[in-house]
Design a protein around this motif. Structure first.
Motif, PDB file in Angstrom:
ATOM      1  N   LEU A 136       0.762  -1.081  -0.071  1.00  0.00           N
ATOM      2  CA  LEU A 136      -0.180   0.159  -0.387  1.00  0.00           C
ATOM      3  C   LEU A 136       0.652   1.010   0.065  1.00  0.00           C
ATOM      4  O   LEU A 136       0.865   2.235  -0.422  1.00  0.00           O
ATOM      5  N   ILE A 137       1.865   1.055   0.973  1.00  0.00           N
ATOM      6  CA  ILE A 137       2.984   2.376   0.934  1.00  0.00           C
ATOM      7  C   ILE A 137       3.094   2.305  -0.182  1.00  0.00           C
ATOM      8  O   ILE A 137       3.689   3.250  -1.246  1.00  0.00           O
ATOM      9  N   ALA A 138       4.359   1.222  -1.348  1.00  0.00           N
ATOM     10  CA  ALA A 138       4.528   1.326  -2.588  1.00  0.00           C
ATOM     11  C   ALA A 138       3.462   1.678  -3.258  1.00  0.00           C
ATOM     12  O   ALA A 138       3.877   3.544  -4.393  1.00  0.00           O
ATOM     13  N   VAL A 139       2.618   1.909  -3.565  1.00  0.00           N
ATOM     14  CA  VAL A 139       1.466   1.384  -4.793  1.00  0.00           C
ATOM     15  C   VAL A 139       1.153   3.689  -3.925  1.00  0.00           C
ATOM     16  O   VAL A 139       1.342   4.814  -5.304  1.00  0.00           O
ATOM     17  N   TRP A 140       1.259   4.171  -3.165  1.00  0.00           N
ATOM     18  CA  TRP A 140       0.742   5.008  -2.776  1.00  0.00           C
ATOM     19  C   TRP A 140       1.905   6.051  -2.972  1.00  0.00           C
ATOM     20  O   TRP A 140       1.689   7.530  -3.891  1.00  0.00           O
ATOM     21  N   TYR A 141       3.684   5.545  -2.410  1.00  0.00           N
ATOM     22  CA  TYR A 141       4.691   6.368  -3.397  1.00  0.00           C
ATOM     23  C   TYR A 141       4.684   6.554  -4.554  1.00  0.00           C
ATOM     24  O   TYR A 141       4.606   7.498  -5.304  1.00  0.00           O
ATOM     25  N   THR A 142       3.871   5.035  -5.870  1.00  0.00           N
ATOM     26  CA  THR A 142       3.463   5.967  -7.062  1.00  0.00           C
ATOM     27  C   THR A 142       2.433   6.411  -7.523  1.00  0.00           C
ATOM     28  O   THR A 142       2.977   7.633  -8.293  1.00  0.00           O
ATOM     29  N   LEU A 143       1.710   7.166  -6.461  1.00  0.00           N
ATOM     30  CA  LEU A 143       1.154   8.291  -7.377  1.00  0.00           C
ATOM     31  C   LEU A 143       1.346   9.344  -6.326  1.00  0.00           C
ATOM     32  O   LEU A 143       1.377  10.113  -7.384  1.00  0.00           O
ATOM     33  N   LEU A 144       1.809   9.820  -5.882  1.00  0.00           N
ATOM     34  CA  LEU A 144       2.993  10.565  -5.581  1.00  0.00           C
ATOM     35  C   LEU A 144       3.997  10.719  -6.793  1.00  0.00           C
ATOM     36  O   LEU A 144       3.670  12.333  -6.539  1.00  0.00           O
ATOM     37  N   TYR A 145       4.280  10.114  -6.838  1.00  0.00           N
ATOM     38  CA  TYR A 145       5.738  10.114  -8.211  1.00  0.00           C
ATOM     39  C   TYR A 145       4.738  10.564  -9.356  1.00  0.00           C
ATOM     40  O   TYR A 145       5.571  11.666 -10.048  1.00  0.00           O
ATOM     41  N   GLY A 146       3.886  10.038  -9.273  1.00  0.00           N
ATOM     42  CA  GLY A 146       3.082  10.406 -10.762  1.00  0.00           C
ATOM     43  C   GLY A 146       2.293  11.247 -10.534  1.00  0.00           C
ATOM     44  O   GLY A 146       2.762  12.382 -11.268  1.00  0.00           O
ATOM     45  N   ILE A 147       1.749  11.622  -9.848  1.00  0.00           N
ATOM     46  CA  ILE A 147       1.394  13.422  -9.526  1.00  0.00           C
ATOM     47  C   ILE A 147       2.552  14.267  -9.851  1.00  0.00           C
ATOM     48  O   ILE A 147       1.952  15.051 -10.498  1.00  0.00           O
ATOM     49  N   HIS A 148       3.108  14.476  -8.946  1.00  0.00           N
ATOM     50  CA  HIS A 148       4.444  15.147  -8.804  1.00  0.00           C
ATOM     51  C   HIS A 148       5.348  15.253 -10.728  1.00  0.00           C
ATOM     52  O   HIS A 148       5.221  16.717 -11.274  1.00  0.00           O
ATOM     53  N   ALA A 149       5.445  14.178 -11.654  1.00  0.00           N
ATOM     54  CA  ALA A 149       5.798  14.423 -12.929  1.00  0.00           C
ATOM     55  C   ALA A 149       4.653  14.631 -13.746  1.00  0.00           C
ATOM     56  O   ALA A 149       5.616  15.689 -14.437  1.00  0.00           O
ATOM     57  N   LEU A 150       3.646  14.281 -13.585  1.00  0.00           N
ATOM     58  CA  LEU A 150       2.339  15.054 -14.042  1.00  0.00           C
ATOM     59  C   LEU A 150       2.434  16.336 -14.102  1.00  0.00           C
ATOM     60  O   LEU A 150       2.498  16.908 -15.218  1.00  0.00           O
ATOM     61  N   ASN A 151       2.534  16.967 -12.929  1.00  0.00           N
ATOM     62  CA  ASN A 151       2.324  18.415 -12.864  1.00  0.00           C
ATOM     63  C   ASN A 151       3.476  18.931 -13.070  1.00  0.00           C
ATOM     64  O   ASN A 151       3.428  20.588 -13.852  1.00  0.00           O
ATOM     65  N   THR A 152       4.611  18.277 -12.893  1.00  0.00           N
ATOM     66  CA  THR A 152       5.332  19.330 -13.929  1.00  0.00           C
ATOM     67  C   THR A 152       6.029  19.463 -15.493  1.00  0.00           C
ATOM     68  O   THR A 152       6.182  20.801 -15.235  1.00  0.00           O
ATOM     69  N   ARG A 153       5.220  18.184 -15.763  1.00  0.00           N
ATOM     70  CA  ARG A 153       5.497  18.425 -17.236  1.00  0.00           C
ATOM     71  C   ARG A 153       4.140  19.175 -18.035  1.00  0.00           C
ATOM     72  O   ARG A 153       4.667  19.587 -18.814  1.00  0.00           O
ATOM     73  N   LEU A 154       2.823  19.037 -17.227  1.00  0.00           N
ATOM     74  CA  LEU A 154       1.932  19.863 -17.457  1.00  0.00           C
ATOM     75  C   LEU A 154       2.329  21.329 -17.237  1.00  0.00           C
ATOM     76  O   LEU A 154       1.889  22.082 -18.166  1.00  0.00           O
ATOM     77  N   GLY A 155       2.710  21.580 -16.111  1.00  0.00           N
ATOM     78  CA  GLY A 155       3.139  23.330 -15.566  1.00  0.00           C
ATOM     79  C   GLY A 155       4.337  23.759 -16.070  1.00  0.00           C
ATOM     80  O   GLY A 155       4.183  25.287 -16.134  1.00  0.00           O
ATOM     81  N   ASN A 156       5.189  22.934 -16.497  1.00  0.00           N
ATOM     82  CA  ASN A 156       6.590  23.546 -16.706  1.00  0.00           C
ATOM     83  C   ASN A 156       6.688  23.187 -18.529  1.00  0.00           C
ATOM     84  O   ASN A 156       7.424  23.254 -18.505  1.00  0.00           O
TER      85      ASN A 156
END
Length: 385
Positions: free
Chosen positions: A86-106
């Motif tokens: 559950l922690i690994a999947v949650w971290y994956t979601l956080l990592y994915g959201i950060h990467a998507l935010n960086t790509r779309l925002g920057n």
């Protein structure tokens, strides 16, 4: 549909109060560790968070550790817990959201080949500006320093870094210096707007010439340089990078710094407005618009001459930022080729949230930070890096 309902129920059952609190804690710490941290060891909140960042390794390591843990439990006939996955999947979601935010925002990263870059650093005779120039030069970039004073570490036979005597508060002088850079090295692709001065006096003690000079150097110089550099950046498909060095005091304001903080606050709006203008330009007539990157820098107190006489109210929560650390972060941001906002130390990253607090708590926070009393020992008189 009963199967879907049962699966949903099973998944929700994993989120016990203790597990939910753990995941929220991971989310909070992860988001804070995304901000730049000092490379120079010191006992401070920033450096402790820097050490905490080892808890968030690349995704493959997270799953390797999780699977290894599960296999170990199976090997010794222990019950397998779902929490590690559950922690690994949650971290994956956080990592994915950060990467998507960086790509779309920057946006898409601008490719930076250092040997093909030519950088101009304003206010580069010393302090942060000179350190940025040195880091850029070591990267293989052509570097020109603009300043009214000669850099102490610069010599006539300096091979990598050139110095031009330029008053960046003078629009005509900026245009002439730009043409000289083009003749000597080529068209500049990186602009580091770093020049700045401070008087450290209350408003009623300032003369018109003093606060006018502060705005000329700290604010209007950005208008002069960007108006001069942008046409060539927009005309070239390679674009360029513009770095705006503001200050966390542009958000906070401070006693004895009315002219300085106002000039730095203006840069926050300048950066945002210019970024929007460039993004709205038609690519057909401005091929470089898609490849122009804007980096905003909002540091706290730096270890430079400008505020060298000040003592930080708390070395743990508000450490003085080593200029060399910030210089390397700025150059790294240029190399990453994205639009970015750099804040150091951590409180500079969080200070924008101060405005959502009740006014009474804002006053308490200002009193506790000592931001308004710190300048009383400054002594007045114009200072620069």
């Amino acid at each position: 549909m009963p199967e879907v309902s049962a699966l949903t129920t099973d998944i929700l059952s994993l989120f016990t109060p203790s597990t939910t609190l753990l995941l929220l804690s991971i989310s909070t710490v992860y988001s804070i560790t995304l901000s730049p941290h000092p490379r120079t060891p010191s006992f401070s909140l920033d450096y402790l968070l820097h050490l905490t960042s080892i808890l968030f390794p690349p995704l493959p390591y997270i799953y390797f550790l999780t699977i290894s843990y599960i296999l170990t439990l199976l090997a010794i006939s222990k019950p397998v817990a779902a929490t590690p996955f559950l922690i690994a999947v949650w971290y994956t979601l956080l990592y994915g959201i950060h990467a998507l935010n960086t790509r779309l925002g920057n946006g898409k990263a601008r490719k930076v080949v250092w040997r093909e870059q030519i950088a101009v650093v304003t206010g580069g005779a010393g302090g942060l500006g000179w350190m940025i120039a040195e880091v850029l030069e070591r990267k293989g970039c052509g570097v020109v320093v603009w300043d009214v004073q000669r850099p102490q570490e610069w010599t006539e036979d300096e091979e990598g870094i050139r110095w031009y005597k330029v008053d960046v508060g003078d629009a005509e002088a900026v245009e002439k210096a730009y043409e000289k850079v083009k003749r000597d090295l080529g068209i500049p692709t990186i602009l580091i707007n770093n020049a700045g001065i401070v008087n450290g006096l209350p408003l009623l003690s300032l003369t018109p010439s003093q606060y006018t000079r502060t705005f000329n150097i700290n604010t209007l110089s950005h208008f002069h340089t960007c108006r001069t550099f942008l046409p060539a950046m927009l005309a070239s498909p390679l674009g360029g990078t513009i770095v705006t060095v503001s200050s966390v005091l542009g958000h906070l304001g401070a006693s004895h710094l009315t002219d300085y903080t106002a000039s730095k606050a203006a840069l926050l709006a300048f950066h945002t407005s210019l970024s929007a203008e460039i993004a709205s330009l038609p690519v057909a007539s401005n091929p470089g618009a898609e490849n122009i990157r804007m980096v905003l820098v909002k540091p706290g107190q730096l270890s430079t001459n400008m505020f060298s006489t000040l003592k930080s109210p708390s070395d743990f929560f508000g450490p003085v930022v080593a200029a060399k650390d910030l210089a390397m972060e700025i150059v790294d941001a240029v190399e990453r080729g994205r639009n970015e906002v750099l804040c150091m130390p951590v409180y500079a990253w969080l200070v924008e949230w101060l405005g959502v607090l009740p006014v009474s708590l804002q006053r308490v926070a200002r009193w506790a930070s000592g931001v308004d009393g710190a300048m009383e020992s400054f002594g007045g008189g114009r200072k620069r890096d």
